[in-house]
Design a protein around this motif. Sequence first.
Motif, PDB file in Angstrom:
ATOM      1  N   PRO A  15       0.929  -0.901   0.171  1.00 58.25           N
ATOM      2  CA  PRO A  15      -0.101  -0.163  -0.292  1.00 58.25           C
ATOM      3  C   PRO A  15       1.120   1.170  -0.176  1.00 58.25           C
ATOM      4  N   ARG A  17       0.799   4.068   1.111  1.00 58.75           N
ATOM      5  CA  ARG A  17       1.143   4.579   2.671  1.00 58.75           C
ATOM      6  C   ARG A  17       2.540   3.667   2.867  1.00 58.75           C
ATOM      7  N   ASP A  18       2.745   2.495   3.069  1.00 57.84           N
ATOM      8  CA  ASP A  18       4.245   1.964   3.384  1.00 57.84           C
ATOM      9  C   ASP A  18       5.104   2.630   2.846  1.00 57.84           C
ATOM     10  N   ASP A  37      -8.732   8.736  -0.091  1.00 56.72           N
ATOM     11  CA  ASP A  37      -8.509   7.716   0.442  1.00 56.72           C
ATOM     12  C   ASP A  37      -7.084   7.179   0.953  1.00 56.72           C
ATOM     13  N   ASP A  38      -6.422   7.548  -0.680  1.00 58.66           N
ATOM     14  CA  ASP A  38      -5.023   7.375  -0.276  1.00 58.66           C
ATOM     15  C   ASP A  38      -4.403   8.397  -0.011  1.00 58.66           C
ATOM     16  N   ALA A  41      -3.989   8.471   4.238  1.00 59.47           N
ATOM     17  CA  ALA A  41      -3.303   7.157   4.594  1.00 59.47           C
ATOM     18  C   ALA A  41      -2.418   7.940   4.286  1.00 59.47           C
ATOM     19  N   ARG A  44      -1.031  10.402   7.345  1.00 60.35           N
ATOM     20  CA  ARG A  44      -1.268   9.933   8.721  1.00 60.35           C
ATOM     21  C   ARG A  44      -0.255   9.130   9.335  1.00 60.35           C
ATOM     22  N   ALA A  45       0.119   8.741   7.499  1.00 57.72           N
ATOM     23  CA  ALA A  45       1.633   7.582   7.719  1.00 57.72           C
ATOM     24  C   ALA A  45       2.486   8.354   8.344  1.00 57.72           C
TER      25      ALA A  45
END
Length: 142
Positions: A15, A17-18, A37-38, A41, A44-45
Amino acid sequence: LLMTKRSLFVMPGPPLRDAVDDLPAGARVLVMTHRHDDDFAIVRAALERLRRRDDLPFIGLIGSRSKWNGFQRRLQALGFGPSECQRVVCPIGLAGIAGKAPAVIAVSVAAQLLMLGASPVCLSTTAAQGARKALSADRVPR
């Protein structure tokens, strides 16, 4: 798009965010996907990484103030404080440059990064194609 002092990276791979954890220290993070949503993410990451390492000098999110207000509510519900949320710049670009055309936004964001001390770089066509593939591969059927 992820900019270090010398390079610009488009981080592929699900994904999305990783990929934030693999950024080099000092990377500037620009969040500009086609899906909220992407975007959420990745933001947030990036904030989670700041908690651990505090080595991302710039996190910018494309979008309106109302989009950012909604993101802040969600982030605060996840335990991020106001001071952490203040590390994210939204909307991105220089305040004095008006316009919503993609070229105007691109120039405004590039100028903002240059003012923050980022080196000018180029994004290759191959990297852009890789980013499009990564975004497509990251979709989960609903």
